[in-house]
Scaffold this motif. Sequence first.
Motif, short mmCIF file in Angstrom:
data_model
loop_
_atom_site.label_atom_id
_atom_site.label_comp_id
_atom_site.label_asym_id
_atom_site.label_seq_id
_atom_site.Cartn_x
_atom_site.Cartn_y
_atom_site.Cartn_z
N ASN A 38 0.82 -1.22 0.00
CA ASN A 38 0.00 0.00 0.00
C ASN A 38 0.85 1.27 0.00
O ASN A 38 1.95 1.30 0.54
N SER A 39 0.31 2.32 -0.58
CA SER A 39 0.95 3.64 -0.60
C SER A 39 -0.09 4.64 -1.11
O SER A 39 -1.14 4.23 -1.63
N PHE A 40 0.22 5.93 -0.96
CA PHE A 40 -0.69 6.93 -1.54
C PHE A 40 -0.43 7.05 -3.04
O PHE A 40 0.71 6.85 -3.50
N LEU A 41 -1.45 7.40 -3.78
CA LEU A 41 -1.32 7.51 -5.25
C LEU A 41 -0.22 8.49 -5.65
O LEU A 41 0.55 8.22 -6.58
N TYR A 42 -0.14 9.64 -4.93
CA TYR A 42 0.83 10.66 -5.34
C TYR A 42 2.27 10.16 -5.25
O TYR A 42 3.17 10.68 -5.88
N MET A 43 2.48 9.09 -4.47
CA MET A 43 3.84 8.55 -4.31
C MET A 43 4.33 7.84 -5.57
O MET A 43 5.51 7.54 -5.71
N PHE A 62 4.09 3.48 6.16
CA PHE A 62 2.89 2.69 5.92
C PHE A 62 3.00 1.34 6.63
O PHE A 62 2.06 0.88 7.27
N TRP A 83 2.38 -0.95 -8.00
CA TRP A 83 1.08 -1.04 -8.69
C TRP A 83 1.08 -2.23 -9.65
O TRP A 83 0.15 -3.03 -9.68
N ALA A 141 -7.84 5.18 2.26
CA ALA A 141 -6.72 5.98 1.75
C ALA A 141 -5.46 5.14 1.85
O ALA A 141 -5.19 4.55 2.89
N GLY A 142 -4.72 5.06 0.77
CA GLY A 142 -3.50 4.25 0.75
C GLY A 142 -3.70 2.88 0.16
O GLY A 142 -2.73 2.18 -0.13
N SER A 143 -4.95 2.47 0.00
CA SER A 143 -5.15 1.12 -0.55
C SER A 143 -5.93 1.17 -1.87
O SER A 143 -6.61 0.21 -2.23
N ALA A 144 -5.80 2.28 -2.60
CA ALA A 144 -6.57 2.41 -3.85
C ALA A 144 -6.27 1.27 -4.83
O ALA A 144 -7.19 0.67 -5.40
#
Length: 246
Positions: free
Chosen positions: A96-101, A201, A107, A150-153
């Motif tokens: 997991n991570s935020f998308l902006y990262m 995370f 992915w 958030a973080g698991s998109a």
Amino acid sequence: MSNIQDQVVIITGASSGIGEATAKELASKGAKLVLAARREDRLETLQEEIQNHGGQAIYKVTDVTSNEQMEELAEFALQTFGKIDVLINNAGLMPNSFLYMKKIDDWNKMIDVNIKGVLYGIAAVLPSMRERKSGHIINISSVAGHFVGAGSAIYAGTKFAVRAISEGLRKEEFGNNIRSTIISPGMVKSELTESITVKEFKQAVDQMYEGAIESESIARAIAFAIEQPSDVAINEMIIRPTNQER
Ligand SMILES: NC(=O)c1ccc[n+]([C@@H]2O[C@H](COP(=O)([O-])OP(=O)(O)OC[C@H]3O[C@@H](n4cnc5c(N)ncnc54)[C@H](OP(=O)(O)O)[C@@H]3O)[C@@H](O)[C@H]2O)c1
């Protein structure tokens, strides 16, 4: 005698966590296991443990992101045991991570293992199951296949996909007497958080996972789905720790 006795069951991701616990549970109920994962030492140890307890297991080192290796795995099961009764598409990871990262490698790995791996598994076993007009495909989704945090998109996206694919499979194959089951676990003790590459995370998730339940809890649910009479399909189960809110 259990309905599981002599059923030939392929488990991907059998080298740790839920896959390993499920292998032991089903072996104790008389299944013939075909264990798959990438870490051969783990598979060999598990095979020995199952055999030492009087169970039956073979293994094949398999990367689920390779369609060719998944086809070889199904062929190995057919050559050894003559049929495939159940496939458990369990291999998965959750970096997991935020998308902006922009963790594009993470992915891609999730898409390749959690989605394509499941598709290759289904494709590898369907021909023989359709021919025999018998079979059961169990796909491991997640509570993250129902809710997005958030973080698991991306992880949630892959697990939503697993549920969609499973329902499509059910609609296409129920007429061929092929059962489809979605297992959606909440927090379960395993090596899953090891795949998280962002330090902050991993720390946060590890802390959350202090309330996780044992992998055996999921193994028992999987066994329950398999041991139903063949005219009964358990299509979906969510299994959470009692104290998990979402
Ligand atoms: N633990 C939880 O809280 C939780 C919650 C909901 C859903 N799940 C799902 O449950 C499933 C099992 O995870 P787990 O919790 O038991 O975690 P785990 O202990 O990390 O197990 C993951 C398994 O997947 C295998 N794997 C990873 N990449 C692979 C690849 N490319 N090819 C073949 N095998 C691969 C690993 O084996 P190798 O590294 O040896 O290949 C390992 O055996 C996953 O689909 C996960 O998303 C877990």
